[in-house]
Structure formats: structure tokens, C-alpha cells
Design a protein around this motif. Structure first.
Motif, PDB file in Angstrom:
ATOM      1  N   LYS A 328     -45.505  42.644 -71.240  1.00 50.72           N
ATOM      2  CA  LYS A 328     -45.178  41.887 -72.376  1.00 50.72           C
ATOM      3  C   LYS A 328     -45.072  40.018 -71.667  1.00 50.72           C
ATOM      4  CE  LYS A 328     -41.054  40.677 -74.801  1.00 50.72           C
ATOM      5  NZ  LYS A 328     -39.620  40.825 -75.306  1.00 50.72           N
ATOM      6  N   LEU A 329     -45.585  39.574 -72.674  1.00 50.37           N
ATOM      7  CA  LEU A 329     -45.909  38.214 -72.693  1.00 50.37           C
ATOM      8  C   LEU A 329     -45.261  37.349 -73.077  1.00 50.37           C
ATOM      9  CD1 LEU A 329     -49.592  38.022 -72.205  1.00 50.37           C
ATOM     10  CD2 LEU A 329     -48.315  38.368 -69.770  1.00 50.37           C
ATOM     11  N   LEU A 330     -44.444  35.893 -73.072  1.00 48.06           N
ATOM     12  CA  LEU A 330     -43.990  35.320 -74.119  1.00 48.06           C
ATOM     13  C   LEU A 330     -43.937  34.194 -73.376  1.00 48.06           C
ATOM     14  CD1 LEU A 330     -40.814  34.843 -75.802  1.00 48.06           C
ATOM     15  CD2 LEU A 330     -39.316  34.268 -73.585  1.00 48.06           C
ATOM     16  N   VAL A 331     -44.572  33.882 -74.968  1.00 48.26           N
ATOM     17  CA  VAL A 331     -45.257  32.230 -75.072  1.00 48.26           C
ATOM     18  C   VAL A 331     -44.588  31.834 -75.133  1.00 48.26           C
ATOM     19  CG1 VAL A 331     -47.167  30.771 -75.337  1.00 48.26           C
ATOM     20  CG2 VAL A 331     -47.200  33.341 -74.822  1.00 48.26           C
ATOM     21  N   VAL A 332     -44.068  30.414 -74.753  1.00 49.35           N
ATOM     22  CA  VAL A 332     -42.497  29.319 -74.712  1.00 49.35           C
ATOM     23  C   VAL A 332     -43.246  27.890 -74.674  1.00 49.35           C
ATOM     24  CG1 VAL A 332     -40.424  28.907 -74.513  1.00 49.35           C
ATOM     25  CG2 VAL A 332     -41.303  30.840 -73.917  1.00 49.35           C
ATOM     26  N   GLU A 333     -43.326  26.975 -75.993  1.00 47.75           N
ATOM     27  CA  GLU A 333     -43.792  26.040 -75.758  1.00 47.75           C
ATOM     28  C   GLU A 333     -43.677  25.368 -77.495  1.00 47.75           C
ATOM     29  OE1 GLU A 333     -48.207  26.205 -76.755  1.00 47.75           O
ATOM     30  OE2 GLU A 333     -48.626  27.899 -77.986  1.00 47.75           O
ATOM     31  N   HIS A 334     -43.577  24.142 -76.715  1.00 50.48           N
ATOM     32  CA  HIS A 334     -42.780  23.114 -78.009  1.00 50.48           C
ATOM     33  C   HIS A 334     -44.279  22.553 -79.197  1.00 50.48           C
ATOM     34  CE1 HIS A 334     -39.694  22.614 -75.156  1.00 50.48           C
ATOM     35  NE2 HIS A 334     -38.919  22.960 -76.006  1.00 50.48           N
ATOM     36  N   ASN A 335     -44.718  24.096 -80.289  1.00 49.33           N
ATOM     37  CA  ASN A 335     -45.815  23.311 -80.951  1.00 49.33           C
ATOM     38  C   ASN A 335     -45.255  24.959 -81.741  1.00 49.33           C
ATOM     39  OD1 ASN A 335     -46.985  25.458 -79.572  1.00 49.33           O
ATOM     40  ND2 ASN A 335     -48.245  24.223 -78.654  1.00 49.33           N
ATOM     41  N   TYR A 336     -46.087  24.912 -82.527  1.00 52.00           N
ATOM     42  CA  TYR A 336     -46.149  26.677 -83.577  1.00 52.00           C
ATOM     43  C   TYR A 336     -46.629  27.482 -83.357  1.00 52.00           C
ATOM     44  CZ  TYR A 336     -44.850  27.817 -88.575  1.00 52.00           C
ATOM     45  OH  TYR A 336     -44.826  28.469 -89.159  1.00 52.00           O
ATOM     46  N   GLY A 337     -47.465  27.431 -81.961  1.00 53.85           N
ATOM     47  CA  GLY A 337     -48.018  28.015 -80.999  1.00 53.85           C
ATOM     48  C   GLY A 337     -50.150  28.232 -80.972  1.00 53.85           C
ATOM     49  N   GLN A 338     -50.228  26.945 -80.002  1.00 50.73           N
ATOM     50  CA  GLN A 338     -51.541  26.708 -79.454  1.00 50.73           C
ATOM     51  C   GLN A 338     -51.372  27.451 -78.003  1.00 50.73           C
ATOM     52  OE1 GLN A 338     -52.250  22.416 -79.832  1.00 50.73           O
ATOM     53  NE2 GLN A 338     -50.538  22.018 -81.328  1.00 50.73           N
ATOM     54  N   MET A 339     -50.652  27.321 -76.995  1.00 49.99           N
ATOM     55  CA  MET A 339     -51.432  28.680 -76.217  1.00 49.99           C
ATOM     56  C   MET A 339     -51.242  29.483 -76.485  1.00 49.99           C
ATOM     57  SD  MET A 339     -49.990  27.759 -72.431  1.00 49.99           S
ATOM     58  CE  MET A 339     -51.388  26.435 -71.816  1.00 49.99           C
ATOM     59  N   LEU A 340     -50.740  30.095 -77.099  1.00 48.50           N
ATOM     60  CA  LEU A 340     -50.490  31.633 -77.505  1.00 48.50           C
ATOM     61  C   LEU A 340     -51.496  31.963 -78.011  1.00 48.50           C
ATOM     62  CD1 LEU A 340     -48.742  34.313 -78.609  1.00 48.50           C
ATOM     63  CD2 LEU A 340     -48.949  32.392 -80.958  1.00 48.50           C
ATOM     64  N   LEU A 341     -52.642  31.159 -79.001  1.00 50.92           N
ATOM     65  CA  LEU A 341     -54.094  31.405 -79.245  1.00 50.92           C
ATOM     66  C   LEU A 341     -54.790  32.223 -77.729  1.00 50.92           C
ATOM     67  CD1 LEU A 341     -54.234  29.497 -82.031  1.00 50.92           C
ATOM     68  CD2 LEU A 341     -53.294  31.458 -81.883  1.00 50.92           C
ATOM     69  N   ILE A 353     -47.340  40.655 -76.522  1.00 54.37           N
ATOM     70  CA  ILE A 353     -47.534  39.607 -76.827  1.00 54.37           C
ATOM     71  C   ILE A 353     -45.828  38.574 -77.361  1.00 54.37           C
ATOM     72  CG2 ILE A 353     -48.536  36.487 -77.187  1.00 54.37           C
ATOM     73  CD1 ILE A 353     -50.642  38.242 -76.540  1.00 54.37           C
ATOM     74  N   ASP A 354     -45.196  37.668 -77.318  1.00 53.41           N
ATOM     75  CA  ASP A 354     -43.990  37.437 -78.023  1.00 53.41           C
ATOM     76  C   ASP A 354     -44.143  36.526 -77.826  1.00 53.41           C
ATOM     77  OD1 ASP A 354     -41.999  37.615 -79.428  1.00 53.41           O
ATOM     78  OD2 ASP A 354     -40.739  38.519 -78.243  1.00 53.41           O
ATOM     79  N   PHE A 355     -43.523  35.318 -78.454  1.00 51.08           N
ATOM     80  CA  PHE A 355     -43.720  33.689 -78.858  1.00 51.08           C
ATOM     81  C   PHE A 355     -42.462  32.908 -79.080  1.00 51.08           C
ATOM     82  CE2 PHE A 355     -44.546  30.044 -81.691  1.00 51.08           C
ATOM     83  CZ  PHE A 355     -45.456  29.145 -80.356  1.00 51.08           C
ATOM     84  N   GLU A 371     -32.493  34.476 -74.715  1.00 51.02           N
ATOM     85  CA  GLU A 371     -31.812  35.043 -76.332  1.00 51.02           C
ATOM     86  C   GLU A 371     -33.115  36.007 -76.795  1.00 51.02           C
ATOM     87  OE1 GLU A 371     -30.940  33.839 -80.827  1.00 51.02           O
ATOM     88  OE2 GLU A 371     -30.066  32.764 -79.222  1.00 51.02           O
ATOM     89  N   LYS A 372     -34.465  35.512 -76.210  1.00 53.70           N
ATOM     90  CA  LYS A 372     -36.079  35.980 -76.912  1.00 53.70           C
ATOM     91  C   LYS A 372     -36.608  37.380 -75.600  1.00 53.70           C
ATOM     92  CE  LYS A 372     -39.087  35.508 -79.846  1.00 53.70           C
ATOM     93  NZ  LYS A 372     -38.884  36.096 -81.302  1.00 53.70           N
ATOM     94  N   LEU A 373     -35.970  36.697 -74.853  1.00 53.80           N
ATOM     95  CA  LEU A 373     -35.946  37.691 -74.031  1.00 53.80           C
ATOM     96  C   LEU A 373     -34.985  39.403 -74.249  1.00 53.80           C
ATOM     97  CD1 LEU A 373     -36.125  35.712 -70.350  1.00 53.80           C
ATOM     98  CD2 LEU A 373     -37.555  36.759 -71.333  1.00 53.80           C
TER      99      LEU A 373
END
Lengths: 373, 177, 282
Positions: A328-341, A353-355, A371-373
Motif C-alpha cells: 500500500k502506498l499512501l501519498v501525502v501532499e499539500h495539494n489536490y493530488g499532483q505527485m499522486l498522478l 494507492i491511497d491519498f 488516521e489515514k493509516l
């Protein structure tokens, strides 16, 4: 051992850049990067360098490229709205292969947004901001101490590959003060641009020997008269409409980064050896993520952290290495999902993949991640 | 000192609460401790409510901001009223003596000190209140030795004001004995 | 003489140039080359060829940089003066010459023009002023006269025009002048003066664009446009001897404004020097 000093992230940019040899800065005031301009105004003349506050963001970028063409390592700093304005000439720097460093202390957008609040929403702009296919190197620090050493690396890569390097900071690190133990000058590795033309190449300023990707660059005023242009050009630097010449140039510009990705890419891998879950983040977000990893580990969960330090090019090979082990990959970033892509593209169905994103100007806390984990 | 303090400094713009937090962060660095300092920006930094934060810790600091403070300094009534609402149960609150402690606060956690008065009357310069506060906080919490704190003050004040500011620092220390 | 000059100062591999037949830009480019040649060969001025950097923006005028065999940089639209500012500050020994057009300098680059003039940084800006956007096919520029036609002003231009030299003077330029392509010697001389001048120099040179401006506005062939310059653009030495009546409809060319306001990079060098002294004192 050298003494530790208290330093703000934005200040560490300036001190690191000066250590790297930066002697020209052009900028325009914009929150939350302004301390960088202020510190350059104070410090550069002390080092024999030059600071100028230009009339706008566009001219700041232009002046930086001009100064670099004249042989001086150069930098500018800005934030989202100004980063947008600089894109035109960042593209010029990529095309004409003029080394320089652009610091973007990201803030919330779009438009004027939340000027003093943290954000990481320029991640994609750093890659695709200027028009046309172009190479990009972007680095992102997660602490004040790392800011100092990583900005030196930004200059080194810029000189080595003759390309603008984007230093993608965020307000979390830019406005943070921490203790920093400065490395001694003798311990630093500082790249200078390759400035001597090889035999017979002086007629062709953009001549690249077989098997190499980066032409040598002599500063204006040192006896090599040549032309620089943002148009597609031949090896002499003169504009051409020849499709073969265009293919040669544009392919080389992309390949000089792609083929050297291993040299350019750096990642941090924390608690990854036995991890079944990995948090993926960059910049200031890493602070919350590491805290969350430590808490998860204390609770017996096998959580690790994968952080691109080089955020562009995206470290796909380095991430792929973990895809069998990590479920499982949890992408955490201060945006709406950019590195996520990018993570989705690279993981390609091999991991869940979770975000966790944030666009309200507040900082993602360790508890939010837990909480997300 | 305890192993970690999450400290919030509040007041109105111009009182120097940000500088107070920076001096304590600098003293932490001089003393070989970990620290993370940040502050609120924007219009509130130019008048109105002002807030600065510093974490001082024996261990590495990862998340660099404060979730619930374990120490609060308030130099104005509005900052005391506002920021005392979001503190931990065992938070130590230092408030200027001129302020009225809200009923919601456990009085045993609040230390009222004449910081503003000491600065204007005893030191003779109202704008040294932040340095008076730094001295008082250090005596109260036992954070740093005097020499480290004095060096931290020297690094962050304008040249020529050393005597005045060190006087303020010691006046602050004497408020807590 | 002209062919020697071309061999010496042009990148002949890249000629012929892209300009239309009858375009005035080639004349201005030659004027710049002659001015530089006269300064390079003048032992008193002691200018070396390596010291010269030609900076241009985008448009017909800006192609000149590539043809001239000096250090040359063809930048982005409107930004030549900003690039030049960086070059000059990075190495104040360089003689930085900006070749620009009326649209490049006064529309998209207008902000950079006025601020460089205000700082009085030691650049020599030569504006190839042809009253129109040529490269994109004949749109009106900020200097296109009111009422004139352009592809984007099919009913006549509503805008009021700039006088680029006056704009620069108003913004603080310490040397301004106007030339044209008919009065070659006079124009070479003001370019030389502009280069010799230590502060910011703006030389507005009236070019001719028979292809777009001329055709759209029934100004005739290139020769007719040159004739118009001969009859209506009067060198400053003669202009002020004319009666008010004779001045009607005529424009003055030659040096327009000069002051000795301190040059920017020299002023900044004093700051660097003072910092050095302060360091020594420590």
C-alpha cells in the motif's frame, strides 16, 4: 566541529547559494519568499556579488539568465504567482541551456490564494509550467539544514547539465527556523560549468561530442563570440528551420536529463526495509509523515517512508524497487493530488494507492496521517 | 529542563513576541538542544494579534509546529483570552500582571508577572518587554544557563543596545526567584 | 568599404538576412556596425570587440543580433533590456547594446524600458522603429500614428501613439536621440554617442516597412518612404534655424536629451567597495 547556528529556511537558501558560488540575484518581492531577496540584498555585496530588485517577476528571470550568460552563477526566488510569470524565461533557459536556480517557496493558490499559508500545489507547474517539451530538474528540501546543502546541489546540477534547476520549497520549511551546523567550505563539492571548448568546436558553441549531452559554455566577454537564441538552433547557435536539426537539438535536451537520471535523482528511504505500507511525500510534509511513521512503528505497524528529494524527474525506478514488497502506498501532499498522478503512473496497479491531500492552507498533522493509516 | 516544551508567544504586533521566540530558539541551539521556531504572518504581524511558536526539545523534532502548547506567554488581554482556549491541561501560562485571568483557566497554572511595567519603569524602555519576558521565562522553566541566554540576546539585538537589553534580561530573571 | 565591413562584423555564413526588400532594418544594422567599428578602431575609446554584447528581443529588428559577429543573444519578446540588465551587472566592463523594435521595446517590453531608464543602467538601446509589427504581419504597435491602418486596425488606429524617445527621457534616460535610415552619418554619430555615454541611452531610429506599414497606409514604395524621411526629418542643427511655419509637419532628428546622472552599475560597485572596506575593518 563547526558551531550550530539558528537559521530560517529562506536564509539557508541564500547562505547555501553563496557557498555554491552564486553572485547574482534578481528578484521581486513576494510572500513567502521575500526573506530570500532581503538576505541577498544584504549578503551579496559583502561577497562581491550583485543584488537587484527588478520591476517584475518576468524581468527578474530574464536578468538572471543574462547574468549567467555573462558567466556569473545566478538565482531568483519567488512564489506561485511569480512562478507563473517566470515560466516564459524558464523555457528560454531550458532551450538556450543557461544554468540558473529558481527558488519557488510555494503558497496556496490558485491566483493570489493564501499568501502566507503552506502548499505544495506547484509540483506540476514545476514540471510543465513553461510551454513545449523541455527538460526539468526540481529538488525539494524538508528541513533547514537540508535546504543549505540541497541548494548547493541545485547549483551543481544546473552547471553540470546547463539547465535551469527549480528549488521547490514550501512555506513550512521556508519560514521555519532550526539549528544548522554548516559544513566547512573545504568539505563542499562545488561544480563549475565546463567552459573550455574542445578542439575545433569554438566555431560551434553548441557542439556536443559523440556520447555526450552537454555543450561547454564560455561566458560573454571571454573571447568566444557566439549566438544564443530561444529559437531552435543548430550547433553554431544560429536559428534554423531544418527538421533534422530540430530533432537533434530537442532530443538531446530531453536526453541529457533522462539519460543521466541516476546521477540527478536522490531519494530518502526511511524504515522501508520491511515496510508493507509506504508513505510517499516530499518537502515540508515529510516532517509530519516521519512523525507518523515513528508512531505507527511504535504501534507495531510496518510503515515506511519514501521521499523524492529530486522531485523531477520523478524517481520511478527507485520507487519501482519497492513495489513487490510494499502493498500500500499512501501519498501525502499539500495539494489536490499532483505527485499522486506520478505514483499512480509508476505503480500501475502493483500496489493499492491511497491519498491524503490538503488545500485549505493548514498543515497536515501526524494525527491526520495516522488516521489515514 | 523537561525533555520538551511546545511554547506559544502571543501579544500584539510591535511587542516583539516573535523576537522573544527567536532568542529562546537561538539559546536552544547554543545549548545543543533541538529547536523549531515559526510565526504567524500576514496583516496580524503588523498590528493586531501576533503569534510565534518555538519548540525546544532534547530529541529530534519532526513535525515542526505546535498542536497543543505546554507553555503560553500572553502580553495582551485579547491574546490571553484567545490562545488560552487551546492549551494542554498542564500548560504553564505566563500572563502580564495587567491582564484579567479568564475564569476558564485553572489559576494554579497561571503565573502573573509585571513584564510590561518592569520594561517601562525599571528598565526604562517599554519596547524591552520581550527581553524581560525571555529572562522571566528562563528563570521559571530553567531552560538555559545565563551565559547561553545572554549570547542569544546579543545575536539578535541591534548593535549599541547590549547594555539596555541585558539589563532587561536580568530584570526579567529577577521577576521569578 | 561596405563589403569589408560586412566581412569583418557580420556572420556572413548566415546572410542574406530575412528582411524584405526595401526594409530599413539592414541600414540600421549597418549603422550599428560602423559605429562599433569606429569606436573599436579609436585608440582613445579603447573598446574591444570581445567587450561588445548585442542583445535583442523578438521581432524583425531583433534578428539583427544573430547576423552581427559579436557576443550576441536573441532573447524573448520584450525582455531584451531585462536580459541586458543582468549581463551588465554581472560584468560592468561589457558594452551592452540592445537592438529592439517599437513593439518589442514599448509594448510588451515597456515596463523594462522605463525601469532601465529610471535606473540609468549603462545600456545602449537602439529601437528599430518601423511603426508596425512586421514579423507577425502588420498589426498596429504603440507608435502607429492615430488613424493609420493596420491588420488589427482595419478602420484606423484608435490609440494615441508613444514617442519612444520622449518616453525614455520622461522615465529618466540620461541620453536620448532620434535617427532614421536616410541620414546615415547623423545616425551613426548618435549611436556612437549613445555607446560612449555612460548611463542609459535610447536611440529611436525610424526604419521603413514598405511591406506592411507602407502598403496599408499608401506610403508608396521603399524609395518614396526614404524620400519622406529626407524631406520631413530634419537634423537638429538645421531644425532650430527653421521658422515656425517651416517646422510644420517636420520632425527633429539627432541628439535630443543628455544629462550626467550617475550610472547604475558604477553606483552599485561603490556599495560592493564599501562592504569590502567594512570587512577589512573588522
Amino acid at each position: 566541529m563547526a558551531k550550530a547556528v539558528l537559521m530560517q529556511g529562506n536564509e539557508a537558501v541564500v547562505e547555501g547559494a553563496i557557498a555554491a558560488g552564486m553572485r547574482f540575484f534578481a528578484g521581486y518581492p513576494i510572500t513567502p519568499s521575500t526573506e530570500i531577496a532581503e538576505q541577498c540584498a544584504l549578503r551579496l555585496p559583502q561577497e562581491g556579488g550583485t543584488f537587484i530588485q527588478m520591476e517584475d517577476e518576468i524581468s527578474s528571470m530574464a536578468a538572471v539568465l543574462g547574468a549567467s550568460a555573462a558567466g556569473v552563477k545566478s538565482m531568483t526566488a519567488t512564489s506561485g504567482p511569480g512562478f507563473s510569470l517566470k515560466q516564459e524565461n524558464i523555457g528560454y533557459g531550458a532551450m538556450a541551456e543557461i544554468p540558473c536556480v529558481i527558488v519557488d517557496v510555494q503558497r496556496s493558490g490558485p491566483s493570489t490564494g493564501l499568501p502566507t499559508s503552506p502548499s505544495q500545489a506547484d509540483y506540476m507547474q514545476a514540471r510543465w509550467g513553461t510551454h513545449g517539451d523541455h527538460p526539468v530538474i526540481a529538488l525539494s528540501p524538508s528541513s533547514v539544514a537540508e535546504t543549505y546543502t540541497l541548494i548547493i546541489r541545485a547549483f551543481n546540477l544546473s552547471e553540470k547539465y546547463r539547465t535551469p534547476v527549480i528549488f521547490l520549497m514550501d512555506e513550512i520549511v521556508g519560514h521555519l527556523r532550526e539549528g544548522v551546523t554548516l559544513p566547512r567550505a573545504n568539505d563542499l563539492v562545488i561544480n563549475q560549468r565546463k567552459s573550455s571548448f574542445k578542439d575545433g568546436a569554438n566555431k560551434f558553441a553548441y557542439f556536443v561530442p559523440e556520447g555526450e549531452y552537454v555543450p561547454a559554455m564560455k561566458p560573454f566577454g571571454k573571447g568566444e563570440r557566439y549566438n544564443i537564441t530561444g529559437l531552435v538552433h543548430d550547433r553554431s547557435g544560429f536559428p534554423t528551420n531544418n527538421s533534422q536539426e530540430a530533432a537533434t537539438l530537442c532530443t538531446r535536451l530531453m536526453e541529457k536529463i533522462d539519460k543521466n537520471a541516476d546521477d540527478i535523482i536522490r531519494v530518502e528511504e526511511y524504515q522501508m526495509d520491511d515496510a508493507d505500507t509506504a508513505i510517499i511525500c516530499f518537502g515540508g510534509t515529510t516532517r509530519s509523515a516521519k512523525h507518523a511513521v515513528n508512531e505507527a512503528r511504535a504501534a507495531g505497524k510496518k510503515v515506511g517512508l519514501f521521499r523524492p528529494i529530486t522531485v523531477w524527474p520523478f524517481p520511478e525506478k527507485q520507487l519501482a524497487k519497492w513495489l513487490g514488497q510494499v502493498k500500500k502506498l499512501l501519498v501525502v501532499e499539500h495539494n489536490y493530488g499532483q505527485m499522486l498522478l506520478e505514483v499512480q503512473r509508476c505503480a500501475a496497479g502493483q500496489a493499492e494507492i491511497d491519498f491524503l491531500g490538503r488545500i485549505n492552507g493548514t498543515v497536515i498533522t501526524p494525527a491526520d496521517i495516522a488516521e489515514k493509516l | 529542563m523537561d525533555s520538551r516544551y511546545d511554547m506559544r508567544f502571543t501579544g500584539s504586533g510591535g511587542q516583539g513576541v516573535i523576537l522573544a521566540s527567536i532568542i529562546l530558539a537561538e539559546a536552544a541551539v547554543i545549548s545543543g538542544l533541538h529547536t523549531a521556531q515559526s510565526q504567524s504572518y500576514g496583516p496580524e504581524a503588523r498590528g493586531g494579534l501576533c503569534r510565534a511558536e518555538v519548540i525546544i526539545s532534547k530529541d529530534e523534532i519532526l513535525y515542526p509546529r505546535i498542536i497543543t502548547p505546554t507553555f503560553l506567554l500572553a502580553l495582551t488581554q485579547s491574546s490571553l483570552d484567545k490562545y488560552s482556549q487551546s492549551i494542554s491541561k498542564d500548560c504553564i501560562v505566563v500572563a502580564d500582571s495587567s491582564l484579567t485571568v479568564p475564569d476558564s483557566l485553572d489559576p494554579s497554572r497561571v503565573v502573573c508577572l509585571p513584564i510590561l511595567e518592569t520594561a517601562s519603569e525599571k528598565v526604562g524602555k517599554a519596547m524591552t518587554a520581550n527581553v524581560v519576558a525571555v529572562g522571566a521565562i528562563n528563570s521559571l522553566l530553567g531552560l538555559f544557563d545565563d551565559a547561553s541566554l545572554e549570547e542569544a540576546v546579543r545575536r539578535h539585538i541591534p548593535a549599541g543596545t547590549e547594555e539596555l537589553n541585558l539589563k532587561a534580561l536580568h530584570a526579567g530573571m529577577e521577576l521569578v526567584s | 568599404m561596405p563589403s569589408d565591413l560586412i566581412h569583418e562584423y557580420m556572420r556572413i555564413d548566415h546572410l542574406p538576412h530575412i528582411w524584405c526588400a526595401g526594409c530599413g532594418n539592414g541600414t540600421i544594422m549597418r549603422d550599428v556596425a560602423v559605429a562599433l567599428d569606429e569606436l573599436i578602431t579609436d585608440p582613445e575609446f579603447a573598446l574591444t570587440r570581445d567587450q561588445v554584447v548585442i542583445v535583442s528581443g523578438i521581432g524583425c529588428s531583433s534578428r539583427a543580433a544573430g547576423y552581427m559577429d559579436f557576443n550576441s543573444i536573441h532573447t524573448t519578446h520584450g525582455r531584451a533590456i531585462a536580459f541586458a540588465t543582468g549581463i551588465k551587472l554581472a560584468n560592468p566592463r561589457l558594452e551592452v547594446i540592445v537592438l529592439t523594435g517599437d513593439g518589442d521595446a514599448s509594448a510588451i517590453g515597456g515596463n523594462h524600458l522605463i525601469h532601465a531608464a529610471r535606473r540609468n543602467i549603462g545600456l545602449t538601446v537602439i529601437c528599430f522603429d518601423n511603426l508596425i509589427y512586421g514579423m507577425t504581419g502588420g498589426q498596429y504597435s504603440p507608435v502607429t500614428p492615430h488613424g493609420d491602418k493596420a491588420t488589427t486596425a482595419p478602420y484606423g488606429n484608435v490609440d494615441r501613439p508613444f514617442d519612444v524617445a520622449k518616453l525614455a527621457e520622461g522615465a529618466g534616460a540620461s541620453y536620448t536621440a532620434r535617427g532614421d535610415i536616410y541620414h546615415v552619418r547623423e545616425t551613426i554619430d548618435i549611436i556612437k554617442q549613445g555607446i560612449k555615454h555612460k548611463g542609459f541611452s535610447l536611440i529611436d531610429v525610424y526604419s521603413t516597412c514598405p511591406t506592411y506599414y507602407g502598403r496599408k497606409n499608401k506610403k508608396g514604395e521603399a524609395v518614396d518612404m526614404l524620400k519622406w524621411q529626407k524631406e520631413n526629418l530634419i537634423p537638429v542643427s538645421k531644425y532650430y534655424t527653421l521658422s515656425e511655419q517651416a517646422k510644420e509637419g517636420k520632425l527633429v532628428i539627432g541628439p535630443l536629451h543628455h544629462s550626467n546622472y550617475p550610472e547604475y552599475s558604477a553606483e552599485y560597485a561603490k556599495i560592493i567597495e564599501a562592504c569590502k572596506e567594512a570587512k577589512k575593518g573588522k
